[in-house]
Design a protein around this motif. Structure first.
Motif: not given
Length: 254
Positions: A99-110, A147-161
């Motif tokens: 939530e520091n990077e994204f607005d997760l409002t639409r995942l609220q119910h999860l 018995r959790y149903d959902y995983l979230i996380g951030c997948a990173s792509i380098s911005m070296a270029d």
């Protein structure tokens, strides 16, 4: 004699690694994982990590997380780690790291069934399928046992270029985008319109693994200035877990 010794060493088989996976059970074990994170994120990737203890990556989320670690039983070293934030502990700390990077409002119910994973890293000498498989097996067992149903996380792509590779990769991910009801919105968007999106670029191994397992990409990438990465919000409904992954990590027979 020097020649024969060298020849003998060249023909010796490397020692078989004895790796194990489990949760850190002490402050000392957690500190080992945090030192590995600092070594990789700051030392290898050049991330700016504000920390009170030199050589240690720690933040306000760590005390609320469980720390999954892969250990080399021969050397005793922690060689891989994930940190895991449960729904209850996310509520206690006031939200998910994402939530520091994204607005997760639409995942609220999860949220009551949604676990966040992050700070994934593996020591350079152990970046093999075996280490990643152990981390994922430990993660899958955690999800199943609780018995959790959902995983979230951030997948990173380098911005070296400068971000051109990230923009090019994102353009190719249309088939992996989530339904609209799961879309999130970056707080600091990657300026896609100002970047090239026609470059050949290889998916980072972690992101490739998530997508093969059945994960969604939940919308446009965010720019993380501290890590200098373009981050994609990933959502993995366990019901979508690819059958091959389910058999391997969960022991499903169907």
């Amino acid at each position: 004699m020097t020649s024969s010794v060298t020849e003998t060493r060249q023909h010796q088989k490397p020692a078989r690694r004895n790796l194990s996976v489990g949760f850190a059970r002490s402050e000392r074990e957690i500190l080992e994982a945090q030192k590995l994170r600092y070594h990789i994120f700051a030392g290898e990737l050049g991330a700016r990590l504000p920390t009170r203890q030199p050589g240690v990556d720690q933040d306000i989320y760590d005390p609320y997380c469980e720390h999954l670690v892969v250990r080399d039983e021969n050397s005793g070293a922690v060689v891989g780690t994930y940190r895991i934030l449960s729904p209850d502990n996310a509520r206690k700390i006031g939200g998910y790291y994402s939530e520091n990077e994204f607005d997760l409002t639409r995942l609220q119910h999860l949220r009551p069934r949604m676990v966040e994973i992050g700070r994934s890293c593996v020591h350079a000498d152990y970046r093999s399928g075996a280490t990643i498989s152990l981390l994922w097996a430990g993660l899958a067992k955690y999800m199943l046992d609780n018995r959790y149903d959902y995983l979230i996380g951030c997948a990173s792509i380098s911005m070296a270029d400068g971000g051109h590779a990230a923009a090019s990769l994102y353009k190719r991910l249309d088939a992996n985008l989530s339904p609209l009801e799961y879309r999130v919105f970056p707080r600091c968007p990657l300026p896609l319109a100002a970047l090239r999106n026609d470059l050949p670029a290889e998916l980072p191994p972690l992101l490739k693994g998530y997508l093969r397992a059945g994960a969604y990409v939940c919308g446009d990438p965010a720019w993380d200035p501290d890590f200098n990465t373009a981050d994609l919000q990933i959502l993995m409904p366990m019901s979508r877990l690819n059958n091959r992954y389910a058999r391997h990590f969960l022991g499903n027979k169907d």
